[in-house]
Design an enzyme around this catalytic site. Sequence first.
Site, PDB file in Angstrom:
ATOM      1  N   GLU A 130       0.818  -1.221   0.000  1.00 33.76           N
ATOM      2  CA  GLU A 130       0.000   0.000   0.000  1.00 33.76           C
ATOM      3  C   GLU A 130       0.853   1.273   0.000  1.00 33.76           C
ATOM      4  OE1 GLU A 130      -3.768   0.380   0.178  1.00 33.76           O
ATOM      5  OE2 GLU A 130      -2.723   2.099  -0.649  1.00 33.76           O
ATOM      6  N   VAL A 133       2.430   3.519  -3.258  1.00 34.19           N
ATOM      7  CA  VAL A 133       1.781   4.565  -4.071  1.00 34.19           C
ATOM      8  C   VAL A 133       1.076   5.556  -3.151  1.00 34.19           C
ATOM      9  CG1 VAL A 133       0.093   5.065  -5.883  1.00 34.19           C
ATOM     10  CG2 VAL A 133       1.401   2.937  -5.969  1.00 34.19           C
ATOM     11  N   GLY A 135       1.953   7.350  -0.570  1.00 31.80           N
ATOM     12  CA  GLY A 135       2.251   7.356   0.869  1.00 31.80           C
ATOM     13  C   GLY A 135       1.105   6.943   1.763  1.00 31.80           C
ATOM     14  N   GLY A 188      12.850  14.650   4.008  1.00 32.18           N
ATOM     15  CA  GLY A 188      12.699  13.184   3.871  1.00 32.18           C
ATOM     16  C   GLY A 188      11.685  12.780   2.813  1.00 32.18           C
ATOM     17  N   LYS A 206       4.661   4.479  -9.918  1.00 32.01           N
ATOM     18  CA  LYS A 206       3.381   4.451  -9.192  1.00 32.01           C
ATOM     19  C   LYS A 206       2.213   4.319 -10.178  1.00 32.01           C
ATOM     20  CE  LYS A 206       5.311   7.116  -5.378  1.00 32.01           C
ATOM     21  NZ  LYS A 206       5.656   8.455  -4.913  1.00 32.01           N
TER      22      LYS A 206
HETATM   23  P1  NAP Z   1      15.890   5.868   3.742  1.00 30.37           P
HETATM   24  O1  NAP Z   1      15.504   6.960   4.669  1.00 30.37           O
HETATM   25  O2  NAP Z   1      17.000   6.094   2.801  1.00 30.37           O
HETATM   26  O3  NAP Z   1      16.193   4.578   4.624  1.00 30.37           O
HETATM   27  C1  NAP Z   1      16.685   3.386   4.088  1.00 30.37           C
HETATM   28  C2  NAP Z   1      17.035   2.441   5.226  1.00 30.37           C
HETATM   29  O4  NAP Z   1      17.423   1.198   4.688  1.00 30.37           O
HETATM   30  C3  NAP Z   1      18.191   2.915   6.111  1.00 30.37           C
HETATM   31  O5  NAP Z   1      17.927   2.594   7.446  1.00 30.37           O
HETATM   32  C4  NAP Z   1      19.389   2.110   5.596  1.00 30.37           C
HETATM   33  O6  NAP Z   1      20.310   1.781   6.608  1.00 30.37           O
HETATM   34  C5  NAP Z   1      18.717   0.828   5.159  1.00 30.37           C
HETATM   35  N1  NAP Z   1      19.402   0.191   4.037  1.00 30.37           N
HETATM   36  C6  NAP Z   1      19.592   0.681   2.793  1.00 30.37           C
HETATM   37  N2  NAP Z   1      20.224  -0.208   2.013  1.00 30.37           N
HETATM   38  C7  NAP Z   1      20.453  -1.289   2.803  1.00 30.37           C
HETATM   39  C8  NAP Z   1      21.103  -2.538   2.601  1.00 30.37           C
HETATM   40  N3  NAP Z   1      21.633  -2.869   1.435  1.00 30.37           N
HETATM   41  N4  NAP Z   1      21.154  -3.408   3.616  1.00 30.37           N
HETATM   42  C9  NAP Z   1      20.621  -3.082   4.820  1.00 30.37           C
HETATM   43  N5  NAP Z   1      19.995  -1.918   5.092  1.00 30.37           N
HETATM   44  C10 NAP Z   1      19.919  -1.030   4.080  1.00 30.37           C
HETATM   45  O7  NAP Z   1      14.622   5.424   2.857  1.00 30.37           O
HETATM   46  P2  NAP Z   1      13.087   5.733   3.136  1.00 30.37           P
HETATM   47  O8  NAP Z   1      12.778   7.133   2.723  1.00 30.37           O
HETATM   48  O9  NAP Z   1      12.735   5.299   4.493  1.00 30.37           O
HETATM   49  O10 NAP Z   1      12.396   4.817   2.029  1.00 30.37           O
HETATM   50  C11 NAP Z   1      12.288   3.432   2.194  1.00 30.37           C
HETATM   51  C12 NAP Z   1      11.358   2.855   1.126  1.00 30.37           C
HETATM   52  O11 NAP Z   1      10.069   3.435   1.257  1.00 30.37           O
HETATM   53  C13 NAP Z   1      11.779   3.147  -0.323  1.00 30.37           C
HETATM   54  O12 NAP Z   1      11.389   2.063  -1.129  1.00 30.37           O
HETATM   55  C14 NAP Z   1      10.956   4.380  -0.675  1.00 30.37           C
HETATM   56  O13 NAP Z   1      10.759   4.538  -2.060  1.00 30.37           O
HETATM   57  C15 NAP Z   1       9.660   4.042   0.034  1.00 30.37           C
HETATM   58  N6  NAP Z   1       8.830   5.180   0.368  1.00 30.37           N
HETATM   59  C16 NAP Z   1       9.353   6.257   1.009  1.00 30.37           C
HETATM   60  C17 NAP Z   1       8.536   7.321   1.351  1.00 30.37           C
HETATM   61  C18 NAP Z   1       9.081   8.516   2.065  1.00 30.37           C
HETATM   62  O14 NAP Z   1       8.316   9.458   2.322  1.00 30.37           O
HETATM   63  N7  NAP Z   1      10.347   8.554   2.432  1.00 30.37           N
HETATM   64  C19 NAP Z   1       7.166   7.277   1.022  1.00 30.37           C
HETATM   65  C20 NAP Z   1       6.643   6.150   0.375  1.00 30.37           C
HETATM   66  C21 NAP Z   1       7.484   5.108   0.051  1.00 30.37           C
HETATM   67  P3  NAP Z   1      21.156   2.898   7.434  1.00 30.37           P
HETATM   68  O15 NAP Z   1      20.123   3.638   8.241  1.00 30.37           O
HETATM   69  O16 NAP Z   1      22.098   2.122   8.269  1.00 30.37           O
HETATM   70  O17 NAP Z   1      21.799   3.762   6.385  1.00 30.37           O
HETATM   71  N1  HSE Z   2       9.949  10.473  -3.208  1.00 28.91           N
HETATM   72  C1  HSE Z   2       8.585  10.080  -3.095  1.00 28.91           C
HETATM   73  C2  HSE Z   2       7.698  11.307  -3.258  1.00 28.91           C
HETATM   74  C3  HSE Z   2       8.336   9.438  -1.754  1.00 28.91           C
HETATM   75  O1  HSE Z   2       8.230  12.435  -3.216  1.00 28.91           O
HETATM   76  O2  HSE Z   2       6.495  11.173  -3.459  1.00 28.91           O
HETATM   77  C4  HSE Z   2       6.981   8.801  -1.655  1.00 28.91           C
HETATM   78  O3  HSE Z   2       6.856   7.725  -2.533  1.00 28.91           O
END
Ligand code: NAP
Ligand code: HSE
Length: 433
Positions: A130, A133, A135, A188, A206
């Site tokens: 979920e 796409v 958030g 973030g 998405k």
């Molecule tokens: P992030 O802040 O960059 O965090 C990534 C985490 O994964 C970090 O804790 C990192 O470890 C860990 N990591 C990365 N590569 C790794 C590896 N090879 N082995 C073990 N640990 C690893 O990313 P995020 O923003 O939380 O996003 C995570 C996912 O959610 C992505 O698929 C993103 O597209 C999706 N998403 C994000 C958002 C958003 O608002 N940010 C919204 C919807 C979906 P360290 O902490 O030790 O560096």
């Molecule tokens: N980078 C993405 C955005 C995070 O800005 O919408 C959520 O998928």
Amino acid sequence: MKSSVRVGLMGLGTVGTGVVRLVQGHQNDLQKQTGLSIEIKKVLVQDLDKERSISIDKELITTDPLDLVASDDVDVIVEVIGGINPAKQYILDALDNGKHIVTANKDLMALHGAEILKKAEEKGCDVFYEASVAGGIPILRALVEGFASDRITQMMGIVNGTTNYIMTKMSQEGADYNEVLKEAQQLGYAESDPTADVEGHDAARKMAILSTLGFHVDMSLEDVDCKGISQVTSEDISYAKKLGYEIKLLGIAKRDDNLIEVSVQPTLISRKHPLASVNGVFNAVYVYGEAVGETMFYGPGAGELPTATAVVSDLVTVVKNMKLGVNGRGSVAPYMEKRLKNDEQIISKYYLRLVVADKRGVLAQITRILSEHDVSLEQVLQQPYNGGAQAEIIIVTHKATRKDIYAVRREFEGQDSVLEVKSLYRVEGGEEE
Ligand code: NAP
Ligand code: HSE
């Protein structure tokens, strides 16, 4: 009889931190809804020494994926590390070991979703995504369950928070593109490589997921026509406003007579359309169903806690399925044939901005070219340019085929009096819709 569901959390970044906060903070409610407590057993990270903004037992943190995917103490993997590799391999290994999956990874689900879902079905495991796409908006559940009785013909979405944040700040405050992008990164919202946001790739992934679920076709990423916002200028934004529009990075998925088009592109959206007032990091998906008519789903599209709500709600569904013994039985494979529209079948209004020599007969030449290609004018603006020796002509057309509008652009580019075709954008949401 189990008293808890044991979670292996992969990733403790923006989303992973939110997941821990919600599981810790909402434990009572989660337990009341599922009858089981949710216990985070292991957390996979890259850097053991990194400062974390939440309090978490250091013993739980590991850099070894086998502590999660091969552990008998883990029932569900929550994957929020992002990217294709190694996330894909970890998920496939976890499925092989009978673990259910919750992921926020749109890159992975858009590119390899079919393979992952097939393996999950073979293994009797759930895979929910979920958060991948829009958030915090529960749009995938709405498409799969809420629209199960209807036939969706249109989905238009602002599905990237970073670009919507940038476009809003540019439109409302005249802010500088690079400065606002930096802000979105600090908050973030942006991907680790923000090119994925600004060039439209994130939104395209998405839209591939949305159209697969909404149209029941196997939509691959290459089928999504994609253009980002890096070429959109403050001049375009202000001309669009004068003409009654906002510019948004819009995902467009339309179905007419079982012919489909899916794209992501900067689009002028009429201020009369509800998508025009979706600002900042907010996302929205407008869905048109043959029976229900217009609907719109609105909410925060990125950020720690909004995204974590979608992840933890998926976790709740996995737990409920475990209690009912129905894991792995919920997904419906695409069953419609995929037939994509060609350039003669893609029809919309267009915005064109030209720099021309400011001399007699130029406007007549422009209207002649438009009319020769069956394109008619809805609105025209003319502004002095470059101190008055030249002029900018801004046009909004009536509906035209993409084939005709591209032919018009080619012809304009070959005219001596047309010095530059500055912009060509699609226009949506006006009265002709
Ligand atoms: P992030 O802040 O960059 O965090 C990534 C985490 O994964 C970090 O804790 C990192 O470890 C860990 N990591 C990365 N590569 C790794 C590896 N090879 N082995 C073990 N640990 C690893 O990313 P995020 O923003 O939380 O996003 C995570 C996912 O959610 C992505 O698929 C993103 O597209 C999706 N998403 C994000 C958002 C958003 O608002 N940010 C919204 C919807 C979906 P360290 O902490 O030790 O560096
Ligand atoms: N980078 C993405 C955005 C995070 O800005 O919408 C959520 O998928």
